[in-house]
Design an enzyme around this catalytic site. Sequence first.
Site, short mmCIF file in Angstrom:
data_model
loop_
_atom_site.label_atom_id
_atom_site.label_comp_id
_atom_site.label_asym_id
_atom_site.label_seq_id
_atom_site.Cartn_x
_atom_site.Cartn_y
_atom_site.Cartn_z
N GLN A 1 -7.47 -16.86 5.29
CA GLN A 1 -8.46 -16.71 4.22
C GLN A 1 -7.87 -16.12 2.94
O GLN A 1 -8.45 -16.25 1.87
CB GLN A 1 -9.61 -15.81 4.70
CG GLN A 1 -10.40 -16.39 5.85
CD GLN A 1 -11.30 -15.37 6.51
OE1 GLN A 1 -12.45 -15.21 6.13
NE2 GLN A 1 -10.76 -14.66 7.50
N ARG B 1 0.86 -1.18 0.00
CA ARG B 1 0.00 0.00 0.00
C ARG B 1 0.89 1.23 0.00
O ARG B 1 1.97 1.23 0.59
CB ARG B 1 -0.94 -0.01 1.21
CG ARG B 1 -1.79 -1.27 1.27
CD ARG B 1 -2.83 -1.23 2.38
NE ARG B 1 -3.45 -2.53 2.60
CZ ARG B 1 -4.46 -3.01 1.89
NH1 ARG B 1 -4.96 -2.29 0.89
NH2 ARG B 1 -4.97 -4.20 2.15
N ASP C 1 -13.02 -10.19 -0.84
CA ASP C 1 -14.22 -9.64 -0.22
C ASP C 1 -15.45 -9.64 -1.12
O ASP C 1 -16.57 -9.52 -0.64
CB ASP C 1 -13.96 -8.20 0.24
CG ASP C 1 -12.81 -8.11 1.23
OD1 ASP C 1 -12.69 -9.02 2.07
OD2 ASP C 1 -12.02 -7.14 1.16
#
Length: 322
Positions: free
Chosen positions: A253, A73, A129
Site C-alpha cells: 500500500q 525514524r 493514512d
Amino acid sequence: MEKKLAILTSGGDAPGMNAAIRATAKIAEYYGFEVYGIRRGYLGMLNDEIFPMTGRFVSGIIDKGGTVLLTARSEEFKEARFREIAANNLKKKGINYLVVIGGDGSYRGANLLYKEHGIKVVGIPGTIDNDICGTDFTLGFDTCLNTILDAMSKIRDTATSHERTILIQVMGRRAGDLALHACIAGGGDGIMIPEMDNPIEMLALQLKERRKNGKLHDIVLVAEGVGNVLDIEEKLKGHINSEIRSVVLGHIQRGGTPSGFDRVLASRMAAKAVEVLNKGEAGVMVGIEKNEMVTHPLEEACSVDKRKSIEKDYELALLLSK
C-alpha cells in the site's frame, strides 16, 4: 541576507513525496532560495547528511514512488540535546528555512525546531493514512486507495470462485479513511473502522442477510486500527457458516507510481509552502480544504486528532454493502 532552504521527508513513505520534493525545489529556486536536501529525515539532520540540491537531483522523479531523500525514524530527536545538534547542523550552513514532508510525528519534530531554535518551518502532509487534521487529503492517500481497489478486484475473483468471505485488512493507523473509501469505491460488502462501533454480531447479521438474498461471497474491509484481522476472523467463525479467509495487504500500500491527483496535490502544497516561507510566515502546515490551499499552526496539527465527519460516508458504505 542569503536565503537557504532545506527539504526533508520523515516517517512512513507515501506516493507523491517525490513530486513534493521536486516542486518545492523548483519553486524555492524561483523565489531565490538556495536549496538543500536532507537525507533520512531527522536522523540525517542529526548526522549532518545535508547537501546542496541541484536541478538534476529532482529531474525525472515526479512519477516515482517512495522518496529520493530517503526516510528514517529517529528516537534521539525526541531529546532536546540531540535537537540542538541537528539545528546547529542547519545553522552552520546558513540554513534557516525548512520544509518537512511527513505525518503528525514529523510535525511534532518540526514544531520543536521552530519553537526551540527559530528554524522557519512549514509542513506538507505526506501519509497514506489521511489522518492529519487541517487537510481534507494527505499526499499518498489517493494512490494507496487505488492500490487497495486493484487488490480488491483480484481478491473478489477468488472469493467468487470459492464462495468465501474474505476480510481485507488495510492500513490507516487510527483512521478508517482508507477502509471507508475502499468499501464505497470498491463495492465492499462490509466494513470495520476504529471511528465507529464494530460489534461482530452486527457484521455477522449483515453477511447472513446477504446469503439469504442469494449473495455467495463477501469482501469485508477492516481498518488496522480496529485490531488484528485474524482475531476478527476467529470471532466471525462463531457466527457464520461460510468459509472465511483473511488478507493483510501490508506494505504494498505504500508503494507505486503516484496518481495524477497526488502529483497535482503535491505540487500545489509545495507551492503554498514556499510561498508562505517567502512571506516570512512559519510554524504552519499547508493543507487542502474544499479545494483551496490553507495553512494551520503546526501546534494545532500536532495536538488535535483528526476527527472528520464520517458518519454519512459510513452510512453510505453500509447501505451500498447490502
